[in-house]
Design an enzyme around this catalytic site. Structure first.
Site, PDB file in Angstrom:
ATOM      1  N   GLY A  58       0.851  -1.180   0.000  1.00  0.00           N
ATOM      2  CA  GLY A  58       0.000   0.000   0.000  1.00  0.00           C
ATOM      3  C   GLY A  58       0.886   1.227   0.000  1.00  0.00           C
ATOM      4  CB  CYS A  85       5.222  -3.720   0.184  1.00  0.00           C
ATOM      5  SG  CYS A  85       5.793  -2.055  -0.121  1.00  0.00           S
ATOM      6  CE1 TYR A  86       1.158   1.311   5.627  1.00  0.00           C
ATOM      7  CE2 TYR A  86      -0.461  -0.438   5.880  1.00  0.00           C
ATOM      8  CZ  TYR A  86       0.034   0.793   6.260  1.00  0.00           C
ATOM      9  OH  TYR A  86      -0.568   1.486   7.286  1.00  0.00           O
ATOM     10  CG  HIS A 171       5.691  -5.506  -4.408  1.00  0.00           C
ATOM     11  ND1 HIS A 171       4.426  -5.276  -3.924  1.00  0.00           N
ATOM     12  CD2 HIS A 171       6.399  -4.394  -4.133  1.00  0.00           C
ATOM     13  CE1 HIS A 171       4.370  -4.076  -3.384  1.00  0.00           C
ATOM     14  NE2 HIS A 171       5.558  -3.525  -3.502  1.00  0.00           N
ATOM     15  CD  GLU A 173       2.600  -8.270  -5.190  1.00  0.00           C
ATOM     16  OE1 GLU A 173       3.529  -8.864  -4.608  1.00  0.00           O
ATOM     17  OE2 GLU A 173       2.233  -7.125  -4.881  1.00  0.00           O
ATOM     18  CG  ASP A 229     -17.722  -6.986 -17.837  1.00  0.00           C
ATOM     19  OD1 ASP A 229     -17.043  -7.965 -18.215  1.00  0.00           O
ATOM     20  OD2 ASP A 229     -17.278  -5.835 -17.767  1.00  0.00           O
ATOM     21  CE  LYS A 376     -14.247  -7.364 -20.527  1.00  0.00           C
ATOM     22  NZ  LYS A 376     -15.210  -6.330 -20.120  1.00  0.00           N
TER      23      LYS A 376
END
Ligand code: XMP
Length: 531
Positions: A58, A85-86, A171, A173, A229, A376
């Site tokens: 964050g 991280c945060y 990170h 990810e 969607d 998506k």
């Protein structure tokens, strides 16, 4: 029985730039994961019965006045925790460690030296990771040890093996962290002992079960646009609650050739829903007569949509069970783009969405947004699993105001006829071109396939000659772009034979056209649409 959601990893969202990726990465590894607001109380967390928790990054400093914080009791629940991280800093801060400013921040790739340990099992002692921070943990809390360092950051990873808490300043990810996937796998499978048992195929089943439980015998209303969607939400709800779903398809006459017929065919025959086709074509033409300002067109179209929608809602409300819910095809990137649910969680999302909808006095619904955790491509895969045709599931993006913003200037039925016919030819030829590229490259979404392609009708005429006759007719503009997210786009470098065929077909097959132009501007400086 579908037990894939009995294992669930909750990702606490601290407003991370990369945070939305974490849940996605975990799902891709075969474990169900969803994002939750970071300020859930310990009892709310326990109620969700998770298998593990992940604390995202964050932008804040833990010392900032409005810094997102956690209920400290969450850390005492005994769930394995991974923090980045945060998330790493807030755990250190909450448990009595120390977070400080480093002399210089670290941004981008950094060389990490690990001291081994369960999280780094099977990865090299030295590895490249992705850093993005100014603050850093300078003292680990009691019970923790340092698990890895960089030259700038002594506590680049820390661990409390007994409590199964593992945190990293970097990170894992993001793709630039070379062993990121392995670290996530180590956490999920070796440390938490989870099983790979979740895939997009069982997503449908569990979403359907959740919807059934939430809706009971009430009714749900949905504005169906024919886009991916809303179509996937309609298919999902139809499987869950059948005719308790009212699908309102407002046909504004500004869709592409044959689209309304296709939407009607799918949702009135293939799926068992209460399908209402509102023929509003004439009303929209009347409202748009003489309007040439693009923003004015958008406003008129949006406002009229809700009028038409609420007319149906009010009519339907008088027959049968109450209509308690409004379903929407919100997907995760919509939430990120609109800036809602940054750190405030679901409540703020619901409010901001409601703000966009002009509810008439005395009307209110509860929202159902079954896709709001998903990206998506996951939504498309879900649509296919539910049996939607490829033409709906793999539709190119199409603006809500439809062809109205592709007819420059004011709109009439003759211009609409020309544009619909021209657009159908452009799409037919470029669908075929994309299909050829896919075969040649072996990649369905090859780098050079066209991402969005359509025709635009400008508000001018030009002189031409057909047969022995002078003509004074309209030109048409072909727009075809390569892009991945519409934020930037490049004009597609179409082969000349493809352009030539499009050009000759347009002039030969669409009465009223005598000239074809190809738009060779990227975004920026242009936009994808012309209005
Ligand atoms: P631009 O023209 O801004 O378009 O480069 C970026 C993407 O957004 C779509 N677009 C819209 N979608 N309502 C929509 O739902 C709109 O008013 C609208 N305007 C542009 C456009 O088709 C492209 O994919």
């Amino acid at each position: 029985m579908d037990n894939s959601k009995q294992q669930k990893v909750l990702v606490f969202d601290f407003g991370a730039q990369y945070g939305q990726l974490i849940a996605r990465r975990i799902r891709d590894l075969g474990v169900y994961s969803e994002i939750v607001p970071c300020d859930l109380s310990a009892s709310e967390v326990r109620e969700k019965n998770p298998s593990a928790l992940v604390f995202s990054g964050g932008p804040a400093s833990v010392y900032a006045e409005d810094a997102p914080s956690i209920d400290p009791k969450v850390l005492e629940l005994g769930y394995p925790i991974l923090g980045f991280c945060y998330g790493h800093q807030i755990i250190a801060h909450t448990l009595g460690g120390k977070v400080g400013h480093t002399n210089k921040g670290e941004y981008g790739p950094a060389e990490l030296h690990t001291k081994g340990g369960a999280l780094f099992e099977g990865t090299p002692e030295s590895q490249i990771v992705w850093m993005s921070h100014r603050d850093a943990v300078v003292e680990v809390p009691a019970g923790f040890t340092v698990a890895a360092s960089t030259d700038v950051c002594e506590v680049a990873a820390m661990q409390n093996v007994e409590k199964k808490i593992f945190t990293t300043q970097f990170h894992p990810e993001v793709k630039h962290t070379e062993c990121g996937k392995q670290l996530l796998e180590n956490f999920l499978f070796a440390i938490c002992g989870l099983e790979k048992n979740w895939s997009i195929d069982n997503l449908a089943e569990s979403l359907i079960a959740e919807i059934k439980e939430k809706v009971g015998d009430k009714r749900v209303i949905l504005g169906l646009s024919g886009g991916v969607d809303s179509s996937v939400v309609a298919a999902l709800l139809s499987k869950a609650i059948g005719k308790q779903l009212i699908c309102v398809f407002v046909n504004h006459g500004l869709l592409r050739k044959n689209e309304p017929e296709e939407v009607e065919a799918v949702f009135s025959r293939q799926f068992d829903v209460d399908f209402v086709h509102v023929h509003a074509e004439e009303r929209y033409l009347e409202l748009l007569r003489g309007v040439d300002d693009p923003e004015q067109k958008r406003k008129i179209i949006g406002t009229q949509f809700w009028k038409e929608f609420f007319n149906v809602a009010q009519e339907k409300a008088t027959d049968g069970e109450p209509i308690t819910f409004l379903a929407q095809g919100t997907i995760y990137p919509d939430i990120i783009e609109s800036g809602a649910r940054k750190t405030g969680g679901k409540a703020s999302t619901i409010k901001s969405h409601h703000n966009l909808i002009p509810f008439p006095d005395g009307v209110s619904f509860d929202l159902i947004e079954p896709l709001d955790h998903f990206f998506k491509d996951e939504v498309r895969a879900l649509g296919t699993t539910l049996g939607l045709p490829d033409s709906l599931v793999h539709r190119q993006p199409f603006p809500g105001p439809g062809l109205a913003i592709r007819i420059i200037g004011d709109i009439d039925s003759e211009k609409l006829r020309i544009l619909k016919d021209a657009d159908a030819i452009v799409r037919e030829e470029l669908d075929a071109y994309n299909a050829r590229l896919a075969v040649e490259t072996g990649d369905l979404h090859s780098q050079h396939s066209c991402w969005q392609y359509f025709a635009v009708l400008p508000d001018i005429k030009s002189v031409g000659v057909m047969g022995d006759e002078r003509t004074y007719e309209r030109p048409v503009i072909v727009r075809a772009v390569e892009s991945s997210d519409a934020m930037t786009a490049d004009w597609a470098k179409l082969p000349h034979d493809v352009l030539a065929k499009i050009s000759s077909r347009l002039v030969a097959e669409v009465p009223g056209l005598n000239r074809v132009c190809y738009d060779i501007t990227s975004k920026p400086p242009a936009t994808i649409e012309w209005e």
